[in-house]
Design a protein around this motif. Structure first.
Motif, PDB file in Angstrom:
ATOM      1  N   PRO B 143       0.805  -1.220   0.000  1.00 36.52           N
ATOM      2  CA  PRO B 143       0.000   0.000   0.000  1.00 36.52           C
ATOM      3  C   PRO B 143       0.843   1.277   0.000  1.00 36.52           C
ATOM      4  CG  PRO B 143      -0.364  -1.282   2.020  1.00 36.52           C
ATOM      5  CD  PRO B 143       0.620  -2.044   1.205  1.00 36.52           C
ATOM      6  N   ASN B 144       2.156   1.132   0.164  1.00 33.40           N
ATOM      7  CA  ASN B 144       3.008   2.327   0.215  1.00 33.40           C
ATOM      8  C   ASN B 144       3.142   3.025  -1.130  1.00 33.40           C
ATOM      9  OD1 ASN B 144       3.794   2.112   2.974  1.00 33.40           O
ATOM     10  ND2 ASN B 144       5.173   0.463   2.429  1.00 33.40           N
ATOM     11  N   ALA B 147       0.787   5.803  -2.001  1.00 36.88           N
ATOM     12  CA  ALA B 147       1.023   6.958  -1.130  1.00 36.88           C
ATOM     13  C   ALA B 147       2.228   7.758  -1.626  1.00 36.88           C
ATOM     14  CB  ALA B 147       1.245   6.495   0.303  1.00 36.88           C
ATOM     15  N   ASN B 356       7.972   5.052   4.793  1.00 36.44           N
ATOM     16  CA  ASN B 356       6.906   6.038   4.976  1.00 36.44           C
ATOM     17  C   ASN B 356       7.401   7.456   4.694  1.00 36.44           C
ATOM     18  OD1 ASN B 356       5.362   8.086   6.687  1.00 36.44           O
ATOM     19  ND2 ASN B 356       4.007   6.325   6.845  1.00 36.44           N
ATOM     20  N   HIS B 451      -3.617  -5.456  -2.260  1.00 35.36           N
ATOM     21  CA  HIS B 451      -3.594  -5.732  -0.823  1.00 35.36           C
ATOM     22  C   HIS B 451      -4.593  -4.866  -0.067  1.00 35.36           C
ATOM     23  CE1 HIS B 451      -1.962  -7.014   2.995  1.00 35.36           C
ATOM     24  NE2 HIS B 451      -1.861  -5.762   3.369  1.00 35.36           N
ATOM     25  N   TYR B 455     -10.392  -2.788   1.847  1.00 37.61           N
ATOM     26  CA  TYR B 455     -10.141  -2.200   3.168  1.00 37.61           C
ATOM     27  C   TYR B 455     -10.228  -0.689   3.141  1.00 37.61           C
ATOM     28  CZ  TYR B 455      -8.537  -6.623   5.134  1.00 37.61           C
ATOM     29  OH  TYR B 455      -8.473  -7.899   5.604  1.00 37.61           O
ATOM     30  N   VAL B 456      -9.840  -0.122   2.031  1.00 33.79           N
ATOM     31  CA  VAL B 456      -9.787   1.336   1.952  1.00 33.79           C
ATOM     32  C   VAL B 456     -10.566   1.805   0.738  1.00 33.79           C
ATOM     33  CG1 VAL B 456      -7.515   1.423   3.023  1.00 33.79           C
ATOM     34  CG2 VAL B 456      -7.698   1.398   0.544  1.00 33.79           C
ATOM     35  N   ASP B 460      -8.134   7.496   0.781  1.00 38.24           N
ATOM     36  CA  ASP B 460      -7.966   7.308   2.225  1.00 38.24           C
ATOM     37  C   ASP B 460      -6.545   7.545   2.699  1.00 38.24           C
ATOM     38  OD1 ASP B 460     -10.310   6.956   3.448  1.00 38.24           O
ATOM     39  OD2 ASP B 460     -10.191   4.792   3.672  1.00 38.24           O
ATOM     40  N   HIS B 461      -5.593   7.188   1.881  1.00 41.68           N
ATOM     41  CA  HIS B 461      -4.199   7.281   2.331  1.00 41.68           C
ATOM     42  C   HIS B 461      -3.604   8.652   2.079  1.00 41.68           C
ATOM     43  CE1 HIS B 461      -4.165   3.319   3.593  1.00 41.68           C
ATOM     44  NE2 HIS B 461      -3.914   2.715   2.466  1.00 41.68           N
ATOM     45  N   GLN B 462      -4.393   9.585   1.564  1.00 38.04           N
ATOM     46  CA  GLN B 462      -3.791  10.863   1.161  1.00 38.04           C
ATOM     47  C   GLN B 462      -4.082  11.974   2.147  1.00 38.04           C
ATOM     48  OE1 GLN B 462      -5.617  10.354  -2.490  1.00 38.04           O
ATOM     49  NE2 GLN B 462      -4.470   8.466  -2.571  1.00 38.04           N
TER      50      GLN B 462
END
Lengths: 417, 462
Positions: B143-144, B147, B356, B451, B455-456, B460-462
């Motif tokens: 998931p990285n 992002a 990250n 993955h 779930y998302v 969502d990750h931003q």
């Protein structure tokens, strides 16, 4: 003269708290309000006046902060300040019970190193108070934290901290909840039948008597229990635990706290979050998002920002992370509050510090720009009414090498061919 | 050109036959000359479709030091066509109004751990694992990656960890979705070898009953280079003899020494993990002893102590803006490290070394910039942008393709909603080879890896 100044900064000799007036700056009070072009008046270590209309006594030393911004001293709610120094050797780090057999009874306060240059560095960067917390004991309960001022003084440990627990140290989530509840029930039993227990006529307990003694204040509701956990399921379990035992719970990590925000607000459970947490390869926390802070704030959850477990070299990064939360929708004043007043509220010392209000300790930072902006730096740092020079071992290293031709480092230059 | 050299320079060709050697059509009875395919896991990346695009009225940081306060970037066919204050916009170009926005090259992280750590980035079997290829530990579904592209990152160098003296080969990835690692590989990017000095290999191998001192680390290095030099000699001799018409047998193939021979032949770049100034000087002297070049140092918290030497030796320094203290060898790290390296005329780079932090290289560069300014080391915005674009491009051997907005370069372009050196800046649009790979305003099309699916939701990750 220059040498003398550096020595003073190093030893952090207590100075007689003077009368200081910080004038003309934009004051971020810490409680969500802002005073434009205000004055902060400090005397005898305390804030005696703050506002747009404050008379400056003639004997006050004036810090002209016009064009600058002022915040309460930054408070980091999860650090190892005073417990580690470059992670070197057997006694380089004193952060945890380290599988010594102690769990809840472990307390970091005995190991605090008042001479730490890491504290000096954190102070230079604007951190004035911190929770110095234990690392993992190897079991669920890590032990007690200490509340410290960042001034290298003998009395820097100004109050008891909280009890800390690391959820991930059990075999799995189900084991963790069962173990915590069994330990709580046994501790209550032990507390009621103390003399029988001490005569050896009680049941076998999972923890030692000393560990249970350390948990009694938690079960009495006098001492907060900080549990490190992130997923929605774990957080719901923590709400249930609070309801069942009527204890004071704080969640640290809280990557998916936004999914349970309304329930957390209702249960009055504060959360200590890390705005950097937006990706997670662990599917149980796949809901990690930059929007966590914004959503918690909008739901009325009290939250503070931390910079990673046992953070001490990066304690001031909470400013950058608060700025990131703002970039992702968090209200600006709420972001300031999350690194000043809220950590003080969560650990129960907001009567002493956390905001620029009359009667509180004079922990003040003057910034050369927006405090949450990455290009801003400290101009003045005041802890308990004493202004400290912005000098640290790291600035001394910098000065030694800033001009290689000066030759005050060892060896003029590399001569190899 | 002699036949052997033709064969030896066979690069980037996917050989369809199972055998990894080419047949030299010699009119003799000798066995065919053995030539190993240097690229057995070739990139299968294909640029996405793109349209001719002009970003106008934008504040441009060109990546090579330049700054245009109000200008246009024109891209077409996956390349930058024109950059300047006064660019003619061809008919039919898609025009994006960049008023109030900043445009920069895609950010390059020369030391990322997004994706290579799924099952650990270290294979602690031996001190020298130069035969490991980092790409075989990449997980394209982490998931990285989405992002990273949302943060303006378009290229990453992924490396094995630092437990061993020679960790293994690096791999250069584009931040694009793929079903395989090969789908993400940067076509034709040179390989690197991760080497590590300092505390990590000592600590790890001490616990395994191996070396436990810096002396031991350097003895191991030098022994490996002696072995690799012999290996190279044996192959050089084989080719020379074969060309001379002799019936000779090829040396036995060895993956570890093949990688190190690549270094000695100038084809594989040294990516050297090192913290302390004194150890860096030892590494530089060793490179001269064995006649190879150190391309980049990574994590050098003490670069400031020998910035003049690093500049003189033309070695890039990958640094954190302000990490320090977490182990003894990092205890002398200072906030002015990056600007001091830049002020000495060296190749200063801000890297993440994280799975990250690579989302914030623009902020990290900004911190270093401001800290330098406090002690009189001032740089323009354009110069600071070099630390996360053209300088890392140089460190990974791609300075002629990425990291700069200039005609002929790959159109890896980021549009920021404001000054990228602000904590509040967000990447709005990210183009890779001219194709729009990220659009903050259009969550429909945002990348979700397998993955994270279910779930998302997008964004969502931003």
């Amino acid at each position: 003269m220059r040498i003398l100044a550096i020595i003073l900064a190093f030893i952090a000799t207590p100075v007689f708290a003077e009368t200081i007036a910080i004038t003309g700056g934009k004051i971020h009070v810490g409680n969500g309000s802002v005073i434009e072009n205000g004055t902060v008046l400090i005397d005898d270590g305390e804030i005696i006046a703050v506002g747009a209309d404050v008379d400056v006594p003639s004997d006050a030393r004036v810090i002209n902060a016009s064009g600058k911004e002022i915040t309460p001293g930054i408070i980091n709610p999860s650090t190892s300040y005073g417990l580690s120094e470059g992670a070197g050797g057997k006694f380089g780090t004193d952060t945890s019970a380290n599988n010594s057999g102690m769990t809840a009874s472990f307390d970091v306060k005995y190991a605090l190193n008042r001479g730490s240059v890491v504290i000096q560095e954190g102070r230079r960067q604007g951190v004035t108070r911190a929770v110095s917390a234990p690392g993992s004991s190897g079991d669920i309960f890590s032990g007690s934290s200490a509340l410290i001022t960042m001034d290298n003084q003998a009395d820097m440990n100004f109050a008891e901290g909280a009890m800390h627990a690391k959820f991930g140290n059990a075999a799995n989530r189900a084991v963790a909840w069962n173990r915590i509840r069994a330990i709580f029930d046994q501790t209550l039993d032990y507390d009621r039948n103390r003399s029988r227990a001490l005569r050896g006529q009680a049941q076998d307990y999972l923890l030692s008597v000393a560990d249970m003694d350390a948990l009694v204040p938690v079960l009495d509701g006098d001492k907060p229990l900080v549990i490190e956990m992130g997923s929605e399921a774990e957080i719901r379990g923590a709400i249930q635990l609070k309801n069942d035992y009527d204890i004071n719970i704080v969640i640290q990590g809280g990557q998916e706290a936004w999914k349970v925000a309304a329930e957390l607000a209702e249960a009055e459970i504060p959360v200590i979050i890390h705005p950097e947490h937006n990706t997670n390869g662990n599917v149980t926390m796949a809901g990690s998002t930059f929007s966590n802070a914004k959503r918690l704030h909008e739901a009325g959850v009290t939250f503070a920002i931390y910079s990673g477990n046992g953070s001490l070299y990066y304690g001031h990064h909470v400013l950058q992370f608060a700025g990131m939360a703002v970039a992702h929708g968090l209200d600006y004043d709420a972001a300031i509050q999350a690194i000043t007043l809220n950590p003080a509220v969560i650990f129960g010392f907001d009567d002493i510090a956390g905001s620029i209000e009359e009667g509180k300790s004079a922990d003040i930072v003057v910034w050369d720009g927006d405090p949450l902006e990455v290009t801003s730096n400290t101009d003045h740092v005041i802890v308990r009414g004493v202004e400290y020079e912005l000098v640290s071992r790291r600035t001394m290293l910098r000065d030694r090498y800033l001009n290689l031709d000066r030759g005050d480092h060892f060896g003029k230059r590399y001569q190899g061919q | 050109m002699k036949l052997a050299n033709v064969c030896k320079t066979l690069l980037g060709v996917s050989v369809l036959s199972v055998a990894s050697f080419a047949f030299a059509q010699e009119a003799d009875n000798r066995a065919p000359m053995v030539v190993h395919d240097k690229n057995p896991f070739p990139s299968s990346y294909k640029p996405w479709p793109s349209v001719m695009t002009a970003i106008t009225n934008a504040h441009i940081l060109t990546g090579d030091g330049g700054e245009i306060e109000k200008g246009t970037v024109l891209m077409d066919g996956g390349k930058i066509v024109a950059v300047g204050a006064d660019v003619d916009i061809p008919a039919g170009a898609h025009v994006i109004d960049g008023t109030g926005k900043f445009v920069t090259p895609g950010v390059i992280d020369m030391h990322s751990h997004m994706g290579i750590w799924t099952d650990g980035g270290n294979d602690v079997r031996a001190k020298n694992t130069a035969g490991l290829w980092g790409e075989h530990s990449i997980w394209p579904q982490t998931p990285n990656f989405p992002a990273a592209v949302a943060a303006g990152v378009t290229t990453q160098l992924q490396l094995p960890g630092s437990a061993n003296q020679f960790g293994g080969r690096s791999v250069t990835l584009k931040m694009v979705p793929g079903r395989s690692t090969e789908d993400m590989k940067f076509p034709g990017a040179p390989y690197g070898i991760k080497m590590a000095c300092g505390e990590n290999p000592r600590r790890v191998h001490k616990s395994q009953g191996g070396m436990s001192t810096a002396m031991g680390v350097f003895e191991g290095y030098r022994s490996s280079w002696i072995e690799a030099t012999e290996y190279k000699k044996s192959w050089d001799k084989y080719y020379a003899d074969y060309e001379a018409g002799k019936d000779v047998k090829a040396p036995k193939r060895d993956l570890k020494n093949e990688t190190l021979m690549g270094v000695l032949n100038g084809e594989i770049l040294i990516q050297q993990h090192c913290y302390r100034a004194d150890e860096m000087v030892n590494v530089i002297n060793m490179s001269k002893e064995f006649n190879y070049k150190v391309t980049s140092f990574h994590h050098v918290v003490e670069a400031y102590k020998i910035a003049d030497l690093l500049a003189e030796e033309d070695i890039c320094a990958g640094m954190w803006a302000d990490w320090w203290g977490f182990k003894l060898e990092s205890f002398d790290g200072i906030d002015e490290n990056v600007p001091m390296m830049a002020a000495a005329g060296g190749c200063a780079i801000v890297h993440s070394d994280s799975d990250n932090g690579g989302q914030r290289l623009n902020q990290e560069a900004a911190k270093a910039w401001a800290d330098g300014k406090r002690v009189g080391l001032d740089f323009t915005r354009g110069e600071v942008m070099k630390w996360i674009t053209s300088n890392p491009a140089r460190a990974i051997g791609l300075e002629d393709q990425i990291g700069t907005l200039a005609p002929g370069y790959n159109a890896d372009v980021v549009i920021w909603n404001g000054d990228p050196f602000s904590v509040y800046a967000l990447a709005e649009n990210v183009f890779i080879d001219g194709a729009l790979h990220y659009d903050r305003s259009n969550q429909e099309n945002q990348w979700i890896t397998d993955h994270a699916l279910g779930y998302v939701t997008a964004g969502d990750h931003q």
